[in-house]
Design an enzyme around this catalytic site. Structure first.
Site, PDB file in Angstrom:
ATOM      1  N   PHE A  75       0.918  -1.210  -0.065  1.00 34.73           N
ATOM      2  CA  PHE A  75       0.039  -0.075  -0.088  1.00 34.73           C
ATOM      3  C   PHE A  75       0.917   1.288   0.021  1.00 34.73           C
ATOM      4  CE2 PHE A  75      -2.702   3.182   1.975  1.00 34.73           C
ATOM      5  CZ  PHE A  75      -3.988   2.944   1.294  1.00 34.73           C
ATOM      6  N   ASP A 111       2.458  -5.881   8.177  1.00 33.42           N
ATOM      7  CA  ASP A 111       1.306  -5.040   8.078  1.00 33.42           C
ATOM      8  C   ASP A 111       0.172  -5.904   7.907  1.00 33.42           C
ATOM      9  OD1 ASP A 111      -0.766  -3.332   7.367  1.00 33.42           O
ATOM     10  OD2 ASP A 111       0.367  -1.952   6.086  1.00 33.42           O
ATOM     11  N   TYR A 165     -10.578  -0.633  11.174  1.00 36.65           N
ATOM     12  CA  TYR A 165     -11.794  -0.391  10.538  1.00 36.65           C
ATOM     13  C   TYR A 165     -12.453  -1.260   9.438  1.00 36.65           C
ATOM     14  CZ  TYR A 165      -8.318   2.275   7.786  1.00 36.65           C
ATOM     15  OH  TYR A 165      -7.287   2.328   7.243  1.00 36.65           O
ATOM     16  N   LYS A 166     -11.740  -2.359   9.088  1.00 35.86           N
ATOM     17  CA  LYS A 166     -12.004  -3.374   8.088  1.00 35.86           C
ATOM     18  C   LYS A 166     -12.606  -4.459   8.704  1.00 35.86           C
ATOM     19  CE  LYS A 166      -7.783  -1.804   5.416  1.00 35.86           C
ATOM     20  NZ  LYS A 166      -8.303  -0.861   4.461  1.00 35.86           N
ATOM     21  N   ARG A 184     -13.013  -4.945  -6.950  1.00 36.12           N
ATOM     22  CA  ARG A 184     -12.505  -5.589  -5.687  1.00 36.12           C
ATOM     23  C   ARG A 184     -13.664  -5.971  -4.963  1.00 36.12           C
ATOM     24  NH1 ARG A 184      -8.458  -3.350  -1.104  1.00 36.12           N
ATOM     25  NH2 ARG A 184     -10.287  -2.211  -0.756  1.00 36.12           N
TER      26      ARG A 184
END
Length: 395
Positions: free
Chosen positions: A126, A195, A220-221, A369
């Site tokens: 990312f 990560d 938050y995922k 996605r």
């Protein structure tokens, strides 16, 4: 199509996690973007109201002690720990993922043996992780070496201080081999930082089991903590007395209320703290984590693989050949909890999908996605998503 609907109904009927759907605020939309923002758990609004009205509104400053505000970063860290395979006392919650990547990576370099002056970073990571790694390299006087995860073992040497890797590729959903890559880094005498943003809460991680040195992740995922909810930092117990954070703050001081001019780090995971924690978001996260009561990560992983397998099966049956290309690995050992499909007009296709009640997301230049959150996504949702995708592509 009717055979797939029947199969979806049978799979939903046998789903051991199906009851968990009632613990989320859901509607008739097929929500396949939980790998960006998880759905709202039912328990969160009432808890936040209590924190605002009673704890802040009535107890006020007393809530730091009476409401447990001061100990929340470690308490909630211990709540996350089983989801990533960590024993208590090694995770502290607070700050953003980016801030924690910086703390972890600089801390790893400072833990490395003298003479090691190179940071290896996942070249496919990312973007922010890459930015942070470049800044950490400048700060520590290291050379930055970007390589793909597959190239990591061959890139390691006696100059390698630390390696920063993503467990799951955010675009393709490829699951990287954490055990073998961690072992390779250690064999070279370096430290590894993982990560976990796209794996924690979706599949087993095994931080302690595999000897991971440091790790970071968002909440938050798949952990459903809410927009901007705080991230977390894992520091393996054996490193904690030597962990030297580049962001020493009063919250991580051995005597935080001593207000001394000199910094003396606290013991344990508390060293990962910096400043005053964001209590509203943190306690919303604590309430959200209650959905994990009675659930094992292994059960979640089994359903995740079944959901993604079924989605691919439905796409292959419904979507005309050659219209989309799956870029997510088919092998279970190489797949996270999302499916990425390459499509020339992906941006327009996703807009139309969302307009018809199937929410995924678009990654430039051409990737659709779809994230599968096993606690609230069902097999009927999966069949409907594939069917609507086929209809949109046929238009």
């Amino acid at each position: 199509m009717s055979e797939q609907v029947t199969k979806a109904e049978k799979l939903d009927a046998s789903d051991v996690l199906a009851a968990k759907r009632a613990e989320f605020v859901l509607d008739d939309v097929v929500y396949l973007d939980g790998n960006s923002l998880g759905a709202l758990p039912v328990a969160v609004p009432g808890r936040v109201e209590d924190v605002v009205r009673r704890q802040w509104g009535e107890l006020r400053i007393r809530s730091w002690t009476e409401g447990g505000w001061w100990t929340a970063p470690e308490r909630i860290g211990d709540r996350i720990a089983p989801l990533v395979g960590a024993a208590p006392g090694q995770i502290v919650v607070g700050d953003s993922t980016s801030v924690n990547v910086f703390k972890a990576l600089v801390g790893a370099v400072r833990l490395a043996d003298a003479g090691r002056d190179e940071i290896v970073v996942d070249a496919t990571t990312f973007p922010t992780d890459g930015y942070i790694a470049e800044s950490a390299a400048r700060m520590t006087g290291c050379t930055l070496r970007p390589v793909t995860p597959a190239e990591v073992p061959g890139a390691l040497g006696d100059r390698t201080a630390a390696v920063l890797l993503n467990h799951v590729d955010y675009r393709t959903g490829r699951l990287h081999d954490l055990p073998s890559l961690t072992a390779a880094v250690h064999a070279a005498g370096a430290l590894v930082v993982w990560d976990l943003c796209h794996s924690a809460g979706a599949l087993p991680v095994g931080l302690d089991e595999h000897g991971v040195d440091l790790a970071v992740g968002c909440t938050y995922k798949y952990l459903n903590g809410g927009p901007g909810s705080p991230a977390y930092l894992y520091v393996r117990a054996e490193w904690q007395d030597r962990f030297d954070s580049p962001l020493p703050g009063w919250n991580s001081h051995a005597e935080p209320f001593g207000m001394r001019p000199g910094y003396a780090p606290a013991a344990g995971a508390v060293r990962g703290r910096v400043g005053t924690p964001d209590i509203l978001s943190m306690l919303a996260l604590e309430a959200a984590l209650e959905v994990w009561d009675g659930v094992t990560v292994e059960e979640v992983r089994a359903k995740s693989l079944a959901l993604t397998d079924f989605f691919l099966e439905c796409v292959e049956e419904y979507v005309p050949g050659g219209r989309v290309e799956c870029v997510t690995p088919r092998a279970h050992a190489e797949r996270g909890s999302q499916v990425a499909l390459r499509c020339p007009d992906a941006g327009v296709v996703m807009e139309r999908l969302i307009g018809r009640g199937v929410v995924g997301d678009f990654r430039r230049p051409d990737v659709l996605r779809f994230g599968f959150t096993p606690l609230y996504v069902g097999f009927g949702d999966v069949e409907r998503a594939a069917r609507v995708l086929a209809e949109v592509l046929a238009e």
